[in-house]
Structures are given as structure tokens and as C-alpha cells.
Design a protein around this motif. Sequence first.
Motif, PDB file in Angstrom:
ATOM      1  N   THR A 180       4.475  -4.941   3.773  1.00 45.15           N
ATOM      2  CA  THR A 180       4.012  -3.634   3.285  1.00 45.15           C
ATOM      3  C   THR A 180       3.003  -3.012   4.244  1.00 45.15           C
ATOM      4  OG1 THR A 180       2.189  -4.631   2.018  1.00 45.15           O
ATOM      5  CG2 THR A 180       4.318  -4.321   0.873  1.00 45.15           C
ATOM      6  N   GLU A 197       0.250  -1.653   3.464  1.00 45.67           N
ATOM      7  CA  GLU A 197      -1.099  -2.006   3.009  1.00 45.67           C
ATOM      8  C   GLU A 197      -1.525  -3.364   3.567  1.00 45.67           C
ATOM      9  OE1 GLU A 197       0.913   0.822   0.480  1.00 45.67           O
ATOM     10  OE2 GLU A 197       1.385  -1.310   0.584  1.00 45.67           O
ATOM     11  N   ILE A 222      -5.512  -0.918  -4.690  1.00 44.65           N
ATOM     12  CA  ILE A 222      -4.265  -1.058  -3.921  1.00 44.65           C
ATOM     13  C   ILE A 222      -3.223  -1.810  -4.742  1.00 44.65           C
ATOM     14  CG2 ILE A 222      -3.228  -2.085  -1.862  1.00 44.65           C
ATOM     15  CD1 ILE A 222      -5.999  -1.684  -0.484  1.00 44.65           C
ATOM     16  N   THR A 235       1.236   2.209  -4.536  1.00 43.28           N
ATOM     17  CA  THR A 235       1.407   1.555  -3.243  1.00 43.28           C
ATOM     18  C   THR A 235       2.673   0.699  -3.251  1.00 43.28           C
ATOM     19  OG1 THR A 235       0.164  -0.412  -3.920  1.00 43.28           O
ATOM     20  CG2 THR A 235      -1.101   1.395  -2.918  1.00 43.28           C
ATOM     21  N   ARG A 270      -5.772   6.994  -0.713  1.00 41.43           N
ATOM     22  CA  ARG A 270      -5.022   7.433   0.462  1.00 41.43           C
ATOM     23  C   ARG A 270      -5.949   7.560   1.679  1.00 41.43           C
ATOM     24  NH1 ARG A 270      -0.120   9.942   1.107  1.00 41.43           N
ATOM     25  NH2 ARG A 270       0.098  10.046  -1.157  1.00 41.43           N
ATOM     26  N   LEU A 322      -7.142   4.037   2.955  1.00 42.51           N
ATOM     27  CA  LEU A 322      -6.156   3.273   3.700  1.00 42.51           C
ATOM     28  C   LEU A 322      -5.907   3.830   5.103  1.00 42.51           C
ATOM     29  CD1 LEU A 322      -3.554   2.538   0.876  1.00 42.51           C
ATOM     30  CD2 LEU A 322      -5.106   0.908   1.964  1.00 42.51           C
TER      31      LEU A 322
END
Length: 435
Positions: free
Chosen positions: A35, A37, A126, A131, A279, A282
Motif C-alpha cells: 500500500t 501508506e 490511517i 486508505t 491527506r 501523508l
Amino acid sequence: MPYKDEQLHEEKVFKDPVHRYVHVNDRVIWDLIATPEFQRLRRIKQLGTTYLTFHGAEHSRFNHSLGVYEIVRRIITNFEDSPRWDASERLLCLCAALLHDLGHGPFSHSFEKVFKLDHEHFTQQIILGDTQVHRILERVEPGFSQKVADVIDKTYEDQLVVSLISSQIDADRMDYLQRDAYFTGVSYGHFDMERILRVMRPLEDQVVIKSSGMHAVEDYIMSRYQMYWQVYFHPVTRSAEVILSKILHRAKYLYEQDYVFKLKPIHFISFFNESVGLRDYLKLDEAVVTYYFQLWQEEDDPILCDLCERFVNRRLFKYIEFNPNQQMNEWMELHRLFQEVGIDPDYYLEVDSSSDLPYDFYRPGEEEERLPIHLLMPNGSLMELSRNSDIVESISGKKRTDHKLYYPADMLQKLPAEQPAKKRIAELLHLDLRR
């Protein structure tokens, strides 16, 4: 086959300098690693500004997170034959271990202090927000993401699961001590993890250690003690953290004063306004922050320009031992003298204090109370570690604090010799200005 049970067609492995290999068989874990993230953690250093002290400390939160996952995987593999281990918690443990540091921001704790942020809060955001990580976890089963968030928040009902990732002898600490020792090149953080994993036993609400493994645990605790004072609280690293903090404070102040930056700091605006959404959070990693620091060396504001040049080129502040609780008069005088010679003390004079409690026994109701490490005795009873170990007893409950005063020696050296305040500043800072 349900997604939560799906295995990869072939085991995936990551070569690792600490654990040799990190093994992945679960489709869920493999998908989480892929991912955006989780990949972002490649761009967040594990040790923040420590690379300016120990040049090898360039490893990332990505490295560490995989390491914690691998240790937990090995622990629960050892637990499989124990009647006290609930095998249905296996995937939850692995996911929580992998994702426990997901919310760390650039330069971690220094960044958090300036903008009053909490990486654990963002970790949960998160996991629970819009996400890819959240969508994968919910594919396991509805509500699974909340379970993972609860483990990381230490509120999950099965405290045995929590203790694997957050306790005084957990996978998180066992990985970062060894990993940080490896990349900094020091010898302090090494201990016999293989032995500790062999003597770990699951109980209803915590992991305990067979009494025969006590000496391996003593070694682990002393390794942690040495790492904190020799690496994590190194005064040169703290100097870099002070400058980093001052840069961010100055940039925020200038923004609030409607200063016109040569390049609008769009990545920082929500942080300056204290309105940070997931947002924006990140989007900000250490590569972005360092890019702004490079540009801000050319700003018209002399303080921001100087501080950024110091950080980028490792021209750090000097330091002396200084206890603000006992030297308040000297602190106030230095503050006044810096103003007198035209050096802004808000940005060029700072006391930094670091403290650590290497091991603690149970102190109910106290801030950051810690559950102790228990030894499983041959007769089946439990004994708190420090009651059986003279080494651990000698440091239990003893908080050590170190104070340093940071200042720009080079700026003081450049003051005119006839400057009346120069001599007094030198006396207070034990600084030889004749060089």
C-alpha cells in the motif's frame, strides 16, 4: 478460500541485516506492504536526525516495521502448541505488528512536538480512514481494522496480544535495539534474542519469561539502557533536533506574519494552521521537508536562512551541561545578553532535557504506568523480574535526566572584541572566544 486465510503461492522473503530474512506467506500481509501508506515509511528515517551523528543511521521505519512483524511471527509460531494461545488472533497480531508505526511523520518526535501532533493518533486514522490499508483490513472481516487499531491503542480486550507489541519486553523494542545498533555501528544494543524468544510463554493477559531465561532478559534491559544514553540521547543528535525544531518554529512564525516565501510552503500550510488532515499528513515525508530546507537557505529572512544552512550542512550548535532548575539566574542573564549582542535567544539559545526510565515495576495510577516483566518460576508461580535480579533491581524505578544548553559558538566568536557583553557570555558558557 476466505481472504483472511489466503496464502501466497510461494513464500516471499525480504533480506534483512538483523533477522537475515523476513518471511511473508499471508496474502493480507503482502497486500498491506504494497500500500502507498506503508511504502511511505521508506521515506521516514527510523532515527530522525541521528544520521548527523552516526553516519550509518539511514535506515527507515519501513525496515523496522518489517522487523517487528518478523519477530511477532516467530513468537506466535513458538506459541502454537500452547493451550493458552488463541490461534485465531494470529493474523491480528501480524497486522498490528506490521502497522504499529504507520503514523510516524518526518523526523518523528521532533516534528510532533512543534506541531502538537501524535503519531499514534495518525496511525489509527490511517487504519480506520479512507486508505488502502483500511480497505484491505476490512476485506479480512468487517470491523477488523478497528481491532488492529485497538491493539495499537493498547485497548484491545486480549491484553496478551497487546503485550507482544507494547510492553517492557516486546517485539518493537527487540527489533529497534538491534537494528539501531547495527546501523549506528555501536555494540550496546546487542542481546540474545534467540534465547528470549525460546523462553517466552503466553499467559492470559501477558507474555512471561521462564526463570531460566532471566540472564538473557537482564542483558536486554542493560542493552536498552546503554542505547538510550549512548545513541538515542546523544548530545550531537539533540543539537540537530534543536535546530530542526527552531526551523519549523521560525517558518510557522513567518507564515503567521504574512511573510512572502520565495516558494509558497504549500505542504506545511495545514500544519501551520493546526488543521492537518490525513491527506496532507501523508503527503509530507522527509524528502519533502529536506527539499524545503534546501530552498529556505536562500530566503530573505536571516534567521530561517541561517538555521536551514546549519541543518543542511551539519553546522550544529555547541553545548554545555546546564540544569535549568538550578541555574535559572544564569539562564535569564544569558537570554538578556544574547538580546544585547543582537542574537535572538528564541532561536539560538535552548535547554534540552532528556530522561529515561530503563525498567519499572507496577505503579498503579501513575502517568505512563508500566506492567513489569514477570518470570515464570519452576513451581508455576510468577515473580516480578527485579525481585529476582540484582542487576535489574539496581536500576528499577530510577529515572535519569540529562540537561544540555545549546548555543551557536561560531556566532559568538564573530562578535566584535570590544563588545562589552561578549566576555560575560563566554564566562557563562565556559567558552574560549580567543580562538
